[in-house]
Scaffold this motif. Structure first.
Motif, PDB file in Angstrom:
ATOM      1  N   GLY A 264       2.903 -18.976 -41.318  1.00 51.42           N
ATOM      2  CA  GLY A 264       3.043 -20.323 -40.768  1.00 51.42           C
ATOM      3  C   GLY A 264       4.348 -20.465 -40.017  1.00 51.42           C
ATOM      4  N   TRP A 265       4.618 -21.667 -39.527  1.00 47.97           N
ATOM      5  CA  TRP A 265       5.793 -21.902 -38.700  1.00 47.97           C
ATOM      6  C   TRP A 265       7.105 -21.660 -39.442  1.00 47.97           C
ATOM      7  N   SER A 266       7.101 -21.844 -40.751  1.00 47.36           N
ATOM      8  CA  SER A 266       8.337 -21.635 -41.503  1.00 47.36           C
ATOM      9  C   SER A 266       8.770 -20.174 -41.491  1.00 47.36           C
ATOM     10  N   ASP A 267       7.833 -19.257 -41.193  1.00 46.43           N
ATOM     11  CA  ASP A 267       8.155 -17.822 -41.166  1.00 46.43           C
ATOM     12  C   ASP A 267       8.598 -17.346 -39.784  1.00 46.43           C
ATOM     13  N   VAL A 268       8.514 -18.220 -38.792  1.00 47.09           N
ATOM     14  CA  VAL A 268       8.706 -17.814 -37.403  1.00 47.09           C
ATOM     15  C   VAL A 268      10.174 -17.691 -37.020  1.00 47.09           C
ATOM     16  N   TRP A 269      10.976 -18.624 -37.499  1.00 43.22           N
ATOM     17  CA  TRP A 269      12.348 -18.736 -36.999  1.00 43.22           C
ATOM     18  C   TRP A 269      13.284 -17.786 -37.721  1.00 43.22           C
ATOM     19  N   THR A 270      13.213 -16.526 -37.329  1.00 42.02           N
ATOM     20  CA  THR A 270      14.030 -15.481 -37.945  1.00 42.02           C
ATOM     21  C   THR A 270      15.087 -15.008 -36.955  1.00 42.02           C
ATOM     22  N   PRO A 271      16.355 -15.105 -37.316  1.00 36.63           N
ATOM     23  CA  PRO A 271      17.418 -14.657 -36.402  1.00 36.63           C
ATOM     24  C   PRO A 271      17.180 -13.236 -35.908  1.00 36.63           C
ATOM     25  N   GLY A 272      17.388 -13.039 -34.623  1.00 38.95           N
ATOM     26  CA  GLY A 272      17.233 -11.716 -34.034  1.00 38.95           C
ATOM     27  C   GLY A 272      15.840 -11.418 -33.537  1.00 38.95           C
ATOM     28  N   HIS A 273      14.910 -12.383 -33.695  1.00 47.47           N
ATOM     29  CA  HIS A 273      13.530 -12.150 -33.260  1.00 47.47           C
ATOM     30  C   HIS A 273      13.124 -13.208 -32.238  1.00 47.47           C
ATOM     31  N   PRO A 274      13.257 -12.907 -30.949  1.00 45.88           N
ATOM     32  CA  PRO A 274      12.973 -13.874 -29.884  1.00 45.88           C
ATOM     33  C   PRO A 274      11.517 -14.298 -29.848  1.00 45.88           C
ATOM     34  N   MET A 275      11.301 -15.544 -29.407  1.00 47.45           N
ATOM     35  CA  MET A 275       9.967 -16.120 -29.377  1.00 47.45           C
ATOM     36  C   MET A 275       9.700 -16.774 -28.034  1.00 47.45           C
ATOM     37  N   SER A 276       8.420 -16.810 -27.639  1.00 46.58           N
ATOM     38  CA  SER A 276       8.000 -17.487 -26.417  1.00 46.58           C
ATOM     39  C   SER A 276       6.964 -18.545 -26.763  1.00 46.58           C
TER      40      SER A 276
ATOM     41  N   TYR B 197      13.152 -30.487 -33.380  1.00 43.44           N
ATOM     42  CA  TYR B 197      12.769 -29.276 -34.106  1.00 43.44           C
ATOM     43  C   TYR B 197      12.935 -28.047 -33.221  1.00 43.44           C
ATOM     44  N   VAL B 198      12.462 -28.147 -31.976  1.00 44.44           N
ATOM     45  CA  VAL B 198      12.569 -27.014 -31.058  1.00 44.44           C
ATOM     46  C   VAL B 198      14.034 -26.723 -30.734  1.00 44.44           C
ATOM     47  N   LEU B 199      14.793 -27.764 -30.427  1.00 44.07           N
ATOM     48  CA  LEU B 199      16.185 -27.552 -30.043  1.00 44.07           C
ATOM     49  C   LEU B 199      17.021 -27.003 -31.201  1.00 44.07           C
ATOM     50  N   LYS B 200      16.592 -27.286 -32.422  1.00 42.80           N
ATOM     51  CA  LYS B 200      17.267 -26.722 -33.589  1.00 42.80           C
ATOM     52  C   LYS B 200      17.167 -25.201 -33.585  1.00 42.80           C
ATOM     53  N   HIS B 201      16.062 -24.698 -33.002  1.00 43.64           N
ATOM     54  CA  HIS B 201      15.823 -23.258 -32.983  1.00 43.64           C
ATOM     55  C   HIS B 201      15.916 -22.682 -31.567  1.00 43.64           C
ATOM     56  N   LYS B 202      16.589 -23.385 -30.674  1.00 34.02           N
ATOM     57  CA  LYS B 202      16.558 -23.010 -29.262  1.00 34.02           C
ATOM     58  C   LYS B 202      17.105 -21.613 -28.988  1.00 34.02           C
ATOM     59  N   ASP B 203      18.020 -21.140 -29.830  1.00 30.40           N
ATOM     60  CA  ASP B 203      18.603 -19.822 -29.592  1.00 30.40           C
ATOM     61  C   ASP B 203      17.584 -18.699 -29.756  1.00 30.40           C
ATOM     62  N   LEU B 204      16.476 -18.976 -30.438  1.00 31.67           N
ATOM     63  CA  LEU B 204      15.441 -17.960 -30.647  1.00 31.67           C
ATOM     64  C   LEU B 204      14.338 -18.030 -29.599  1.00 31.67           C
ATOM     65  N   ILE B 205      14.335 -19.089 -28.789  1.00 25.71           N
ATOM     66  CA  ILE B 205      13.292 -19.270 -27.774  1.00 25.71           C
ATOM     67  C   ILE B 205      13.794 -18.727 -26.448  1.00 25.71           C
ATOM     68  N   THR B 206      13.196 -17.642 -26.001  1.00 22.34           N
ATOM     69  CA  THR B 206      13.666 -16.984 -24.784  1.00 22.34           C
ATOM     70  C   THR B 206      12.872 -17.364 -23.543  1.00 22.34           C
ATOM     71  N   SER B 207      11.683 -17.980 -23.733  1.00 23.66           N
ATOM     72  CA  SER B 207      10.886 -18.342 -22.557  1.00 23.66           C
ATOM     73  C   SER B 207       9.778 -19.313 -22.935  1.00 23.66           C
ATOM     74  N   PHE B 208       9.238 -19.972 -21.907  1.00 23.31           N
ATOM     75  CA  PHE B 208       8.010 -20.750 -22.003  1.00 23.31           C
ATOM     76  C   PHE B 208       7.035 -20.052 -21.056  1.00 23.31           C
ATOM     77  N   HIS B 209       6.024 -19.417 -21.610  1.00 23.92           N
ATOM     78  CA  HIS B 209       5.191 -18.528 -20.810  1.00 23.92           C
ATOM     79  C   HIS B 209       4.023 -19.248 -20.134  1.00 23.92           C
ATOM     80  N   ASP B 210       3.621 -18.714 -18.990  1.00 32.16           N
ATOM     81  CA  ASP B 210       2.505 -19.247 -18.215  1.00 32.16           C
ATOM     82  C   ASP B 210       1.234 -18.473 -18.544  1.00 32.16           C
TER      83      ASP B 210
END
Length: 388
Positions: free
Chosen positions: A188-200, A234-247
């Motif tokens: 689930g979403w609680s497992d997603v926000w792991t430092p060092g693992h970029p997300m799109s 919520y998103v901005l709290k984890h913004k350092d892990l978000i590297t892109s918004f994909h098309d």
């Protein structure tokens, strides 16, 4: 598709009734990783069979073949679907792609530049009908739909009596990840926000925010600004892990190793799982969105008759099966299922054809009318805050 994306009065209405009754506790056995089966199903393409029988060929005009202009999601059709149609009817298909429902709507709202077939999501169909952007279909010209479509894909809530559209494919949105890089299972979403693992995330505000609204325990179709602001925070709290918004190309970013985690359409991920056993797909424990994409004819189409032939061709059982088997989404073509043309591994995969207990955790995206402007504003703030 994205990709775009499972639901009707048939499936959609039944789903909304289930949602009204409330959600159920996570059933990890139902939605857990089934990579082996999925990989097997997605690596198999449609076996060679007899081609559909042509109804008629199109006559050339001044030596030029008639041209059908199709506008569809990226990576959302089998390799030979278009070429076989061209041979079958002696025509040329101009095939263009887009990456979001917003992109499609904006393109047609500005004036149809010449498209004959488009593939909007269910909630986008509602918007397009209200905006007068779709032609009426003549179901008499779509005998394959009448004969082959599953009952739950006829007379959908978002387009009663299939006046403007017929279902193309259906699927879910979920979290995909590289287990080797992430180092742990994601449920689930609680497992997603792991430092060092970029997300799109999706570069499409309804789809992107819907999943996070569910994660926060809120209505994915809310028109409450406070709910949207909560998603922004919520998103901005984890913004350092978000590297892109994909098309609609999150699967490519994941496969290339540009990100470790991505929020994507189910079938798009299944398409890359066959080449990388470390890629997995999960429906979040909090729940997710389901969608039905649709074949429609936009207002002002110059080749409506040929467009209806194309739509009817897509509903040939063999053609419909070849598309679903190739791209990894659920098929609305009941004849293809009944005739055993859909890969059995796909039919038994709960991430492609969800069981009843999982259906209870799925939500449909609805048209929200004027509140769309509010979504646009908040999404713009989110992207600016993330630095995208």
């Amino acid at each position: 598709m994205i990709k775009r994306p499972f639901l009707i009065l048939s499936f959609v209405t039944a789903l909304l009734l289930v949602l009204a009754a409330g959600q159920i506790a996570p059933n990890k056995a139902a939605y857990g990783a089934t990579e082996a089966a999925t990989t097997s199903a997605m690596s198999a393409t449609f076996a060679a069979t007899d081609a559909p029988t042509p109804v008629a060929t199109e006559a050339a005009v001044d030596g030029q073949k008639p041209v059908l202009n199709v506008y569809n999601w990226t990576t959302y059709i089998a390799e030979d679907t278009v070429s076989n149609f061209e041979k079958l009817y002696n025509v040329k298909v101009q095939y263009d792609t887009y990456g979001s429902n917003e992109e499609l709507f904006a393109k047609l709202q500005a004036g149809n530049p010449g498209y004959d077939v488009v593939v909007p999501g269910d909630f986008n169909v509602q918007r397009m009908i209200k905006a007068g952007l779709l032609e009426d279909l003549d179901l008499k010209n779509l005998p394959n739909f009448t004969k082959n479509a599953g009952a739950r894909f006829k007379n959908p809530d978002y387009d009663p009596d299939n006046k403007h559209c017929v279902a193309y494919q259906w699927g879910t949105m979920g979290i995909a990840y590289n287990i080797k890089k992430v180092g742990h299972e994601i449920t689930g979403w609680s497992d997603v926000w792991t430092p060092g693992h970029p997300m799109s995330l999706f570069n499409s505000n309804r789809e992107m925010m819907a999943g996070l609204l569910i994660a926060l325990g809120k209505d994915p179709n809310t028109t409450n600004r406070a709910d949207l602001d909560a998603v922004k925070d919520y998103v901005l709290k984890h913004k350092d892990l978000i590297t892109s918004f994909h098309d609609d190309d999150g699967q490519t970013k994941l496969a290339r190793g540009e990100v470790d985690i991505v929020w994507e359409w189910s079938g798009d991920i299944f398409q890359v799982m066959a080449d990388n056993p470390d890629i997995r797909y999960v429906i979040p424990s909090e729940g997710t969105m389901s969608f039905t994409d649709n074949l429609c004819i936009p207002k002002g189409a110059k080749n409506k008759a040929l467009a209806e032939k194309f739509i009817n061709y897509i509903y040939d059982a063999k053609v419909g099966a070849s598309i679903s088997n190739f791209i990894g989404y659920g098929s609305p073509n009941q004849a293809a299922i009944d005739q055993g043309l859909i890969n059995i591994d796909a039919l038994t995969n709960p991430l492609i054809y969800p069981p009843a207990e999982l259906v209870k955790k799925l939500h449909g995206i609805l048209d929200i009318g004027d509140a769309q402007t509010m979504y646009d504003e908040v999404f713009a703030d989110i992207k600016a805050g993330v630095g995208q």
